[in-house]
Design an enzyme around this catalytic site. Structure first.
Site, short mmCIF file in Angstrom:
data_model
loop_
_atom_site.label_atom_id
_atom_site.label_comp_id
_atom_site.label_asym_id
_atom_site.label_seq_id
_atom_site.Cartn_x
_atom_site.Cartn_y
_atom_site.Cartn_z
N LYS A 1 0.82 -1.21 0.00
CA LYS A 1 0.00 0.00 0.00
C LYS A 1 0.86 1.27 0.00
O LYS A 1 2.08 1.22 0.24
CB LYS A 1 -0.93 -0.03 1.23
CG LYS A 1 -1.93 -1.20 1.20
CD LYS A 1 -2.93 -1.09 2.36
CE LYS A 1 -3.94 -2.23 2.32
NZ LYS A 1 -5.06 -2.02 3.28
N PHE B 1 -15.95 4.75 6.02
CA PHE B 1 -14.53 5.03 5.82
C PHE B 1 -14.07 4.81 4.38
O PHE B 1 -12.92 5.10 4.04
CB PHE B 1 -13.68 4.19 6.78
CG PHE B 1 -13.81 2.70 6.60
CD1 PHE B 1 -13.16 2.02 5.58
CD2 PHE B 1 -14.59 1.96 7.48
CE1 PHE B 1 -13.29 0.65 5.43
CE2 PHE B 1 -14.73 0.58 7.34
CZ PHE B 1 -14.07 -0.08 6.30
N ARG C 1 -1.63 -14.09 5.19
CA ARG C 1 -2.52 -13.37 6.12
C ARG C 1 -1.98 -13.44 7.55
O ARG C 1 -2.05 -12.46 8.31
CB ARG C 1 -3.94 -13.97 6.08
CG ARG C 1 -4.64 -13.86 4.73
CD ARG C 1 -5.25 -12.52 4.48
NE ARG C 1 -6.22 -12.13 5.48
CZ ARG C 1 -6.99 -11.03 5.36
NH1 ARG C 1 -6.89 -10.25 4.29
NH2 ARG C 1 -7.84 -10.71 6.30
N ARG D 1 2.08 -5.97 9.93
CA ARG D 1 1.29 -4.79 10.32
C ARG D 1 1.69 -4.32 11.72
O ARG D 1 1.73 -3.11 11.99
CB ARG D 1 -0.21 -5.11 10.22
CG ARG D 1 -0.69 -5.13 8.76
CD ARG D 1 -2.05 -5.75 8.61
NE ARG D 1 -2.64 -5.49 7.29
CZ ARG D 1 -3.75 -6.08 6.84
NH1 ARG D 1 -4.39 -6.95 7.60
NH2 ARG D 1 -4.20 -5.80 5.64
N ASN E 1 -2.23 0.30 6.77
CA ASN E 1 -1.73 -0.96 7.33
C ASN E 1 -0.83 -1.76 6.39
O ASN E 1 -0.84 -2.99 6.39
CB ASN E 1 -2.90 -1.80 7.85
CG ASN E 1 -3.90 -2.14 6.75
OD1 ASN E 1 -3.67 -1.83 5.58
ND2 ASN E 1 -4.99 -2.80 7.10
N HIS F 1 -2.10 -5.32 1.54
CA HIS F 1 -3.31 -6.11 1.30
C HIS F 1 -2.90 -7.54 0.96
O HIS F 1 -1.87 -7.75 0.32
CB HIS F 1 -4.10 -5.54 0.12
CG HIS F 1 -5.13 -6.50 -0.41
ND1 HIS F 1 -6.39 -6.60 0.14
CD2 HIS F 1 -5.08 -7.43 -1.40
CE1 HIS F 1 -7.06 -7.55 -0.51
NE2 HIS F 1 -6.29 -8.06 -1.45
P1 IDP Z 1 -8.03 -6.79 5.43
O1 IDP Z 1 -7.15 -5.85 4.62
O2 IDP Z 1 -7.37 -7.16 6.73
O3 IDP Z 1 -8.50 -7.99 4.64
P2 IDP Z 1 -10.74 -5.71 5.13
O4 IDP Z 1 -11.80 -5.85 6.16
O5 IDP Z 1 -10.86 -6.51 3.88
O6 IDP Z 1 -9.33 -5.97 5.87
O7 IDP Z 1 -10.67 -4.16 4.78
C1 IDP Z 1 -9.91 -3.75 3.67
C2 IDP Z 1 -9.11 -2.52 4.07
O8 IDP Z 1 -10.00 -1.46 4.42
C3 IDP Z 1 -8.21 -2.69 5.29
O9 IDP Z 1 -6.98 -3.30 5.02
C4 IDP Z 1 -8.04 -1.25 5.74
O10 IDP Z 1 -7.08 -0.56 4.93
C5 IDP Z 1 -9.42 -0.68 5.46
N1 IDP Z 1 -10.30 -0.78 6.64
C6 IDP Z 1 -10.91 -1.87 7.13
N2 IDP Z 1 -11.65 -1.61 8.22
C7 IDP Z 1 -11.51 -0.27 8.44
C8 IDP Z 1 -12.04 0.63 9.43
O11 IDP Z 1 -12.79 0.26 10.33
N3 IDP Z 1 -11.67 1.94 9.32
C9 IDP Z 1 -10.83 2.40 8.31
N4 IDP Z 1 -10.31 1.59 7.37
C10 IDP Z 1 -10.63 0.26 7.43
MG MG Z 2 -9.75 -8.02 2.98
#
Ligand code: IDP
Ligand code: MG
Length: 138
Positions: A9, A57, A85, A102, A112, A115
């Site tokens: 990212k 968000f 993961r 992370r 973070n 992805h």
């Molecule tokens: P992941 O990346 O751990 O799979 P996902 O739930 O798929 O998490 O969410 C995708 C991305 O969206 C996250 O990596 C993060 O950058 C962002 N994100 C997820 N939840 C939140 C939140 O509650 N607030 C702000 N950004 C979020």
């Molecule tokens: Mg995801």
């Protein structure tokens, strides 16, 4: 052989941590079989993040993800989807243990570092979203 899609990212690129993060995946025994530097346009981000497009968000996340070129890559190896993961740690960098990518390098729940696909189905869809078949050297 199992494959997964990763995106280093904008925060990872800005902090010049691409090598450090790829090193963790390669040291875990996974092979880099596709890679490109690209700036993700809004339409592609809306597709990639369709599962969270209705969350409050999302606009800020899309701005962040499109803010500079990112490294999109495919990793290959036995159990690579789940293991990558695990190496990343939980979504929220503040809750991610020390020793995870992370936990060591991330900022918060949004910013973070990386992805990674979360299932065989999403890995297949995400690899096809970002790479033509002849760009993946499996
Ligand atoms: P992941 O990346 O751990 O799979 P996902 O739930 O798929 O998490 O969410 C995708 C991305 O969206 C996250 O990596 C993060 O950058 C962002 N994100 C997820 N939840 C939140 C939140 O509650 N607030 C702000 N950004 C979020
Ligand atoms: Mg995801």
């Amino acid at each position: 052989m199992e494959k997964t899609l990763i995106i280093l990212k904008p925060d990872c690129m800005e902090k010049r941590l691409a090598g450090a993060v790829l090193d963790r995946f390669q040291k875990a025994g996974f092979d880099l079989v596709a890679a490109k530097l690209t700036r993700l346009p809004p339409a592609l981000l809306a597709e990639h993040y369709a599962h969270i497009a209705d969350r409050p968000f999302f606009p800020a996340l899309a701005d962040f993800m499109g803010s500079r070129p990112v490294l999109v890559a495919v990793l290959q190896g036995t159990g690579v989807i789940a293991k990558v993961r695990e190496l990343l740690g939980p979504t929220d960098s503040k809750k991610a243990p020390v020793g995870t990518i992370r936990g060591d390098f991330g900022t918060d729940v949004s910013v973070n570092i990386c992805h990674a696909s979360d299932s065989p189905e999403s890995a297949a869809a995400e690899i096809a979203r970002f790479f033509a078949p002849d760009e993946v050297f499996a």
